[in-house]
Structure formats: C-alpha cells, structure tokens
Write an enzyme that holds these catalytic residues in place. Sequence first.
Site, PDB file in Angstrom:
ATOM      1  CE  LYS A  80       8.605  48.469 -28.168  1.00 43.94           C
ATOM      2  NZ  LYS A  80       8.823  47.962 -26.784  1.00 43.94           N
ATOM      3  CB  SER A 155       8.249  44.045 -27.033  1.00 43.47           C
ATOM      4  OG  SER A 155       8.365  45.294 -26.338  1.00 43.47           O
ATOM      5  CB  SER A 179      10.581  45.479 -23.872  1.00 39.46           C
ATOM      6  OG  SER A 179       9.734  44.392 -23.603  1.00 39.46           O
TER       7      SER A 179
END
Length: 504
Positions: A80, A155, A179
């Site tokens: 990420k 997210s 998330s």
Amino acid sequence: MSDLTKKSAAELAAMLAAGETTSVAITQACLDQIDAVDTDIHAFLHVDAEGALAQAAASDARRAAGTPASPLDGVPVAVKDVLATEGLPTTCGSKILDGWIPPYDATVVSRLKEAGLPILGKTNMDEFAMGSSTEHSAYGPTRNPWDTDRIPGGSGGGSAAAVAAFEAPLALGTDTGGSIRQPGAVTGTVGLKPTYGGISRYGLVAMANSLDQVGPVTRTVLDAALLHEVIGGHDPLDSTSIDQPLPALADAARQGAAGDLAGVRIGVISELRGEGYQAGVEQRFDEAVALLTKAGAEVVEVSCPSFVHALAAYYLIMPSEASSNLARFDAMRYGLRVVPDGDPSAEEVMRATRDAGFGDEVKRRIILGTYALSSGYYDAYYGQAQKVRTLISRDFEAAFAKADVLVSPTAPTTAFKIGEKLDDPVAMYLNDVATIPANLAGIPGLSLPAGLAPEDGLPVGFQVLAPALADDRLYRVGAALEAMLEKEWGGPLLAQAPALGGAR
C-alpha cells in the site's frame, strides 16, 4: 492468465521449495497479469517490474544454494502506498506527496526484503487513508474486480483489488477504522488487522497514531498467517511496538483448517446487525455461524451497548489525530510547494500548497479535527470521545469473559457503485460501523469471505475479533470456517469471479 497467478502464496512457496517453478516465473506472471487487467482495475499507482524481477532472481539464487531467506522467499507482494519504500515513490494517494521518494524503508518493507519477497509495486488508496471506497485517491479510483462499476472498499482498495484480480498473491494494507477488513469483505479476500503494537508502524505515514495498524491482505487465511509472521514482532524503532514474540499463527491456521472447533466459544455481537444491514449480508452471516456450530463451537449472543457510539467517537478521535499529523505538510521541507504570484509570505505559500495538494475529504477531516481540539471544545468533543473509547474497551472485556472470539458481518452491505455515496460523507462513514470498535480498543480482527449476497452476487465478509495478543485465535477460527465454506462452494470464492483476471 497464468495458472501461477491463481495459486495461493502457500502453494507457490511449496512449488518453489520443490523446484517446480522459479520466483522469476511467478513474478513475471504477476507482472503480465498487471499489464493485462490493471488498466481496468487501477490497483497500482507504481509498478516496479525491474526491481521485482531483480529481487526474484536473487531469490532463485538463494533457493539454488539451499539457503532460502524464509518459507515465503520468492513469493511476490504488493505494498500500500502509505508505507515508505526506499527508492520507490510514496504518495499516500495525495498530490501533496506527488513524486516523493523516501530515503528509507518502513520496517515492514525491510522485513519483506529480508524474507526475500519481491515487491511488485505500490497500490492505490484513499488520500492519506481517508475513505471507505478508494474514490478519494488523487490519482483516480480503483475498481472492484467483481464488478468494475463498483468500489473495492477503502482506504486500501488497491491492495484488496490487486489480490482479488490475481495481480499479486499477497499485499500489505493498513487499517485505521477497517481499511483492510472492509476492502476484504467487498472483494472476497482475506484481511487482518493485528493487535495494536503487534506489527511495526515505523515508516507508515500516520493518519491517526493510536488507531493505524499494518496488516496482511491475501486470498486465504493461511497466507495471511504466513505473511503476518514475516512482518510481525517487536521493533525498537516503534515506541508502540509490543516487546514479546508472536504466537504460532500459521500453526493455528493449519489446526483450524482441520475443522475441529470443539470447546471454542463464539459470541455473536447483537449490536452489529439488524437495521442498516443488507438482508443478503445477514443471511450469509447466519449461515456461516451455523457452520461454526456444526464444527463444534458453542455460539452465544453478547451485547456491547457502547458500540452504538463507536462511529461518533471514532470520527472525533481520528480527525483530531489526523489534523495534527498532517500539519507536517507545510511546503517548507518536502513534497509539493505552490508559490503564489508576488512576494508571498510563508503562510501564503503554505495556504496555497495545502489548497492545491489536499483533496476535499482530507480538508474536511482536518477542519473537523482542528475544531474538536480547539480551545473551548476539547473537553466537549475529543475528551468525551475518549471516554466512549474506554467504555468500548470495557464492553469488549465483558464480552470476552463469555466468549473466546466475537463475530459479526464485516460490512453492512456489499460493494456500492462508484460515485453513489461521494456526496454523502455520513453514508460513506457508515460502511465502517462494524470494524471501528476493534480499532478503538486495539484488538485484532480478521475478515474472510462468507459467500455471495443473493441480491447482487457480490462478496460478503465475515468478521472475527479476538482479545489483544490473541491473534492466533482469529487464524484458527477463520481457517476452520474457510475450509467448511470452500467445501460447500467446491473451491475458493474467487474462483466464482468473472473470468478476466477476476474482472468483468
């Protein structure tokens, strides 16, 4: 699509150990899949093909010499874009960090490299991890591989979509209010938020320090345990890191896969279902609970009354911490700098830079957090939210006195359509209603696929929660449920996804 991309990380590791394939072949297959489908999915912000293949070649050399760095040596991974990666861009999905290349690695990234996992690239995310849909990325939304008109969660939608679209067997995400788990639920993948302090936060660009945690995103529960063992454990560079060894996570997953849950007490949280939950989500949840009972678990209902206030408390605590953390982006030290015409002051440069560099959702949360921390309002808002946080922790303590693990749906609905909730922030925030309590209390949580909702044929997530430092319980229960569900389905849920790399 290569058969290699369909394999789990554990299967790929076994093939590498047996000499049946090479890391270069696996990594190239993942890169080819990214080339084939990522134009439609947009899971990646940056792909490092050259670096990944070089790392794969080094892994193959270690295997040939009989000195693999770890059981997962040679299995590729995606990261990420909120985690610092030396020599690779780290943007946090924001224009304000466009082009920033860190001079160091986050601890979890260092551990991936030490274990020999080739890093494919950096995945898309809501800007500074603020969102539940990955629509708030400054670089455009990620799309759900099950239906590209729908969101992949947030997210960390990029990491979940990369795994679901067979672009990567493993990925790292971060979980501040859900998330990792919520994207896992809506993409049919496995996501785990560890005990707070169980995985290092050093090199994670913080949104809310008391809530953020790094965790694995995978296609199986065992894969999550294997990756967790690589990245977990004490880190002296992180003052919040817990100084004690990890439990035997992969062994717990293997034990659970045998399907025996005799003596395990499972608590169904009454406050995390009912009004606001999609009928198909509740149906699949109830069916999964019935399977756990069939495996010998004792199921009881537990009440956590303070959970009804968790969402409100979270959306005071998280923006407050975020407003403090984002103050560092001042146009003076690194990142974007916008200089207005004339002879602007430092304050004017800062204002212009933040106006151009931050998106609407980030600005909204900065304003909310600054207000909550301001003189005259701190006690009324932030202080009260912290008291609610304490009550939530006490509710968990009482519930765990009655049950070994707690369960609920991961998200109240399946994936909604892109753009459907952009104009209604409160509706967007409600997607995290079932995941937020774990972050507020610092306990671990796992989401795994529970099937497809009958209304729309989209994935449903099943959440398992355990006491702090009992992450192994999640893997045992999760693997047991996964094995029973896959027996009913005739294979992994992602095998039922549309054919083009899981995309349609």
